[in-house]
Motif scaffolding. Structure first.
Motif, PDB file in Angstrom:
ATOM      1  N   SER A   1      32.300  -8.605 -47.067  1.00 46.59           N
ATOM      2  CA  SER A   1      31.799  -9.521 -48.098  1.00 46.59           C
ATOM      3  C   SER A   1      30.567 -10.264 -47.585  1.00 46.59           C
ATOM      4  N   ILE A   2      29.674 -10.591 -48.508  1.00 46.12           N
ATOM      5  CA  ILE A   2      28.458 -11.327 -48.165  1.00 46.12           C
ATOM      6  C   ILE A   2      28.768 -12.819 -48.209  1.00 46.12           C
ATOM      7  N   PRO A   3      28.467 -13.577 -47.159  1.00 51.37           N
ATOM      8  CA  PRO A   3      28.719 -15.017 -47.159  1.00 51.37           C
ATOM      9  C   PRO A   3      28.052 -15.684 -48.367  1.00 51.37           C
ATOM     10  N   TRP A   4      28.735 -16.689 -48.916  1.00 49.81           N
ATOM     11  CA  TRP A   4      28.208 -17.345 -50.114  1.00 49.81           C
ATOM     12  C   TRP A   4      26.844 -17.963 -49.862  1.00 49.81           C
ATOM     13  N   MET A   5      26.618 -18.432 -48.634  1.00 49.16           N
ATOM     14  CA  MET A   5      25.329 -19.033 -48.300  1.00 49.16           C
ATOM     15  C   MET A   5      24.204 -18.014 -48.444  1.00 49.16           C
TER      16      MET A   5
ATOM     17  N   ALA B   1      17.118 -22.238 -45.513  1.00 44.69           N
ATOM     18  CA  ALA B   1      16.288 -21.115 -45.052  1.00 44.69           C
ATOM     19  C   ALA B   1      16.799 -20.561 -43.730  1.00 44.69           C
ATOM     20  N   LEU B   2      17.341 -21.446 -42.889  1.00 41.43           N
ATOM     21  CA  LEU B   2      17.851 -21.012 -41.589  1.00 41.43           C
ATOM     22  C   LEU B   2      19.189 -20.292 -41.715  1.00 41.43           C
ATOM     23  N   LEU B   3      20.085 -20.854 -42.527  1.00 38.50           N
ATOM     24  CA  LEU B   3      21.445 -20.308 -42.632  1.00 38.50           C
ATOM     25  C   LEU B   3      21.628 -19.350 -43.805  1.00 38.50           C
ATOM     26  N   GLY B   4      20.596 -19.212 -44.610  1.00 48.42           N
ATOM     27  CA  GLY B   4      20.738 -18.429 -45.828  1.00 48.42           C
ATOM     28  C   GLY B   4      20.512 -16.943 -45.684  1.00 48.42           C
ATOM     29  N   ARG B   5      20.342 -16.452 -44.473  1.00 47.78           N
ATOM     30  CA  ARG B   5      20.163 -15.016 -44.279  1.00 47.78           C
ATOM     31  C   ARG B   5      20.712 -14.615 -42.915  1.00 47.78           C
TER      32      ARG B   5
END
Length: 312
Positions: free
Chosen positions: A6-10, A148-152
């Motif tokens: 699963s892709i993290p919600w962030m 931007a840091l935690l979103g990918r």
């Protein structure tokens, strides 16, 4: 058959969140840009916002600092939504755009955060005035940086750390360079795009009440500190009118102005323009004639004709 990870919600929601937060920031900075250009008072529970907007720190290269903030937030919006505009069927192109814009979002967020930290320093130690819009913008910048840091999923964390550190250094050096001539807002250097040392032309005329108040202010030794390029100082003079303003005890703080006295401005700890010193009290920002009458103990006619006569 292995379960699909699963892709993290962030990671799923970071770009919509960045676009939303940046939109809010764009609205705030657009409002501040309009307020700065028109000379209107900012909708703020304290006078801190007007003090900040009237300080030399609020102008960069002859333009409102908020305008550059608006452009920065707008850029973040474009970068955030760019991959979302590409059809999901074009996976390879979309992935490339996501990778490129992801790095740019992080670098942009880093630059905005570093500059916001510097602005918070100015608010606290130099200007010494609370500005809810500035604080809100700093919080928004921090939020953009975190998203931007935690979103990918960074394949090589060294790349953003190195690039982000380089951007931070460039922002610090550039900011210090831009504000190099502003050791104290009271003695800021003038900008070549600003009016001549004589300042803006006063276009309003004075009524008897304006003249009487100006004479009273001179009698009680009230002093107005300002700078010839300051639009808010011009607004203040417009309220008095051509005839009355001649009686005002005005101190020019910019060394490039006519009869400058920057030492007196620095000694008075002037932090923004205009600043009034009346009966031992110091107030900063454009004051209504009613307020000046109250502060100075003026008892004459208050039938002021220039109540709404501000710079167009």
């Amino acid at each position: 058959m292995p379960r699909k990870q699963s892709i993290p919600w962030m990671h799923r929601w970071s770009r919509p969140l960045i676009a939303g937060i940046a939109t809010l920031g764009a609205v705030v900075t657009a409002y501040l840009t309009y307020t700065k250009l028109t000379g209107d008072a900012a909708a703020c529970p304290t006078k801190g916002c007007d003090i900040v907007l009237s300080s030399p720190y609020a102008t960069v290269f002859g333009q409102p600092l908020a305008l550059f903030g608006f452009l920065a937030y707008t850029s973040m919006i474009v970068l955030a939504i760019a991959p979302l505009l590409v059809s999901s069927s074009r996976n390879q192109i979309r992935a490339q755009i996501e990778a490129w814009t992801g790095l740019m979002l992080f670098l942009g967020g880093t630059a905005m955060l570093v500059f916001s930290i510097y602005l918070m320093y100015l608010l606290t130690f130099e200007i010494q005035a609370p500005c809810i819009y500035c604080i809100a913008s700093a919080i928004l910048s921090l939020s953009l940086f975190v998203l931007a840091l935690l979103g990918r999923d960074w394949q090589d964390i060294g790349l953003p750390l190195f690039a982000g550190g380089l951007v931070a250094i460039l922002v610090v050096v550039g900011t210090l360079g831009v504000y190099a001539n502003i050791n104290n807002p009271a003695i800021a250097e003038s900008n070549p795009t600003q009016p001549l040392p004589g300042g803006y032309t006063i276009t309003t005329t004075s009524g008897e009440a304006e003249i009487a108040l100006a004479k009273h202010l001179a009698k009680v030794k009230a002093i107005m500190y300002g700078a010839f390029w300051c639009p808010h100082c011009h607004d203040q003079k417009q309220l008095f009118g051509q005839e009355a303003v001649q009686y005002i005890s005005y101190i020019e703080c910019d060394p490039s102005g006519i009869n400058p006295q920057p030492q007196r401005c620095q000694a008075a700890n002037v932090q923004g323009f205009p600043t009034w010193s009346i009966n031992g009290q110091t107030v900063t920002g454009v004051q209504t004639l009613e307020e000046l009458a109250k502060l100075s103990g003026y008892q004459g006619s208050r039938n002021f004709k220039n109540v709404e006569s501000l710079r167009s």
